[in-house]
Motif scaffolding. Structure first.
Motif, PDB file in Angstrom:
ATOM      1  N   GLU A  16       0.854  -1.191   0.000  1.00  0.00           N
ATOM      2  CA  GLU A  16       0.000   0.000   0.000  1.00  0.00           C
ATOM      3  C   GLU A  16       0.891   1.243   0.000  1.00  0.00           C
ATOM      4  O   GLU A  16       1.809   1.337   0.825  1.00  0.00           O
ATOM      5  CB  GLU A  16      -0.912  -0.020   1.231  1.00  0.00           C
ATOM      6  N   THR A  33      -2.812   5.219   5.330  1.00  0.00           N
ATOM      7  CA  THR A  33      -3.622   4.018   5.101  1.00  0.00           C
ATOM      8  C   THR A  33      -2.855   2.767   5.493  1.00  0.00           C
ATOM      9  O   THR A  33      -3.401   1.860   6.119  1.00  0.00           O
ATOM     10  CB  THR A  33      -4.042   3.928   3.628  1.00  0.00           C
ATOM     11  N   LEU A  91      -3.929   0.076   8.317  1.00  0.00           N
ATOM     12  CA  LEU A  91      -4.094  -1.350   8.004  1.00  0.00           C
ATOM     13  C   LEU A  91      -3.208  -2.213   8.898  1.00  0.00           C
ATOM     14  O   LEU A  91      -3.612  -3.300   9.323  1.00  0.00           O
ATOM     15  CB  LEU A  91      -3.780  -1.601   6.536  1.00  0.00           C
ATOM     16  N   ASP A 125      -2.900  -2.937  -3.005  1.00  0.00           N
ATOM     17  CA  ASP A 125      -3.628  -1.789  -3.544  1.00  0.00           C
ATOM     18  C   ASP A 125      -3.444  -1.776  -5.062  1.00  0.00           C
ATOM     19  O   ASP A 125      -2.444  -2.298  -5.576  1.00  0.00           O
ATOM     20  CB  ASP A 125      -3.085  -0.503  -2.923  1.00  0.00           C
ATOM     21  N   LEU A 165      -7.302  -4.520  -2.323  1.00  0.00           N
ATOM     22  CA  LEU A 165      -7.937  -3.559  -1.432  1.00  0.00           C
ATOM     23  C   LEU A 165      -7.742  -2.175  -2.046  1.00  0.00           C
ATOM     24  O   LEU A 165      -6.623  -1.673  -2.120  1.00  0.00           O
ATOM     25  CB  LEU A 165      -7.306  -3.624  -0.040  1.00  0.00           C
ATOM     26  N   THR A 166      -8.830  -1.552  -2.498  1.00  0.00           N
ATOM     27  CA  THR A 166      -8.707  -0.352  -3.316  1.00  0.00           C
ATOM     28  C   THR A 166      -9.915   0.552  -3.157  1.00  0.00           C
ATOM     29  O   THR A 166     -10.924   0.164  -2.563  1.00  0.00           O
ATOM     30  CB  THR A 166      -8.540  -0.759  -4.801  1.00  0.00           C
ATOM     31  N   MET A 167      -9.817   1.751  -3.718  1.00  0.00           N
ATOM     32  CA  MET A 167     -10.959   2.656  -3.802  1.00  0.00           C
ATOM     33  C   MET A 167     -11.592   2.606  -5.193  1.00  0.00           C
ATOM     34  O   MET A 167     -12.614   3.235  -5.435  1.00  0.00           O
ATOM     35  CB  MET A 167     -10.524   4.088  -3.490  1.00  0.00           C
ATOM     36  N   LYS A 201     -11.809   0.023   0.192  1.00  0.00           N
ATOM     37  CA  LYS A 201     -11.094   0.495   1.372  1.00  0.00           C
ATOM     38  C   LYS A 201     -12.000   1.072   2.455  1.00  0.00           C
ATOM     39  O   LYS A 201     -11.534   1.304   3.568  1.00  0.00           O
ATOM     40  CB  LYS A 201     -10.063   1.551   0.965  1.00  0.00           C
ATOM     41  N   ASP A 202     -13.268   1.299   2.137  1.00  0.00           N
ATOM     42  CA  ASP A 202     -14.157   1.822   3.169  1.00  0.00           C
ATOM     43  C   ASP A 202     -14.726   0.715   4.062  1.00  0.00           C
ATOM     44  O   ASP A 202     -15.596   0.951   4.889  1.00  0.00           O
ATOM     45  CB  ASP A 202     -15.290   2.638   2.557  1.00  0.00           C
TER      46      ASP A 202
END
Length: 232
Positions: free
Chosen positions: A10, A15, A19, A56, A83-85, A106-107
């Motif tokens: 990441e 962030t 994590l 990410d 794991l991403t937006m 990621k939320d």
């Protein structure tokens, strides 16, 4: 039970710190290390040989899609949790095509992320509800045109693990027909009408298909179809 050995890749410092803290809350997970870019992530994964890598997508240099592809090419036994937006269809489909085992936004709450890590390690692919529709819509928009007898070859070339599963418990011709209609988005009632069989019989075939593919539901079956080459 041994803890799940995890590597984190990441690029965002805050962030990554968050994590690390989240992962440390579980006695079942051991964070072996983290990296802030794709190249360092690949070196760390090669060095540590984790059970699972959290990656990410938007990494500097080598992005997360390419990291996933290289990891799966060289160490297919290592699980990859994206794991991403990013929730656009191009990224989602590219991630699964590269071999990602799970896709998470990621939320997600920390406790839910820990559960996703554990479920992925157990062999259950997780698809964030916000992007599951993208996979299903992509699968539904395509149809399978392979000639009789060619599907097993396609599966073997694209997904050796799935090929082994089907070699042990091969799908029958009828199950292949039902699977194709599932991939095309038909309901049980629609499949029954297409194949001139009862809905009860369709449900039996669907249960057998999910069992043989080791899929929990139609969404996972769709992902397997997409990743294995059943859908082009």
């Amino acid at each position: 039970m041994d803890p799940i050995r995890v590597v984190l890749v990441e690029d965002h410092d805050l962030t990554r710190a968050g994590l690390r803290m989240a992962l440390s809350q579980s006695d079942h997970i051991k964070l072996l290390g983290d990296a802030s870019n794709g190249e360092a992530g690949l070196r760390l994964i090669e060095q540590m040989k984790p059970d699972l890598a959290i990656v990410d997508v938007g990494l500097p240099g080598i992005d997360g899609i390419e990291v996933t592809r290289r990891v799966k090419s060289e160490h297919p036994e290592i699980l990859v949790l994206i794991l991403t937006m990013r929730d656009d269809s191009q990224t989602v489909l590219a991630a699964f095509a590269s071999g990602a085992d799970s896709y998470c936004m990621k939320d997600i709450a920390s406790k839910d992320l820990l559960q996703v890590v554990e479920k992925t390690h157990e062999g259950t692919s997780f698809i964030d509800p916000s992007v599951a529709g993208i996979v299903l819509n992509e699968v539904r928009s395509r149809s399978v045109h392979a000639a009789p007898g060619t599907r097993q070859t396609v599966i073997q070339a694209a997904d050796p693990e799935l090929a082994q599963i089907l070699e042990a418990s091969p799908l029958t011709e009828r199950e292949l027909e039902v699977l194709q209609l599932i991939v095309q988005g038909h309901s049980n009632e629609g499949i029954a009408q297409q194949l001139y069989i009862t809905v009860g019989t369709v449900k039996t075939h669907v249960r057998n298909i999910l069992s043989k593919l080791c899929a929990d539901d139609r969404t996972q079956a769709a992902v397997l179809a997409l990743r294995s080459g059943l859908v082009h």
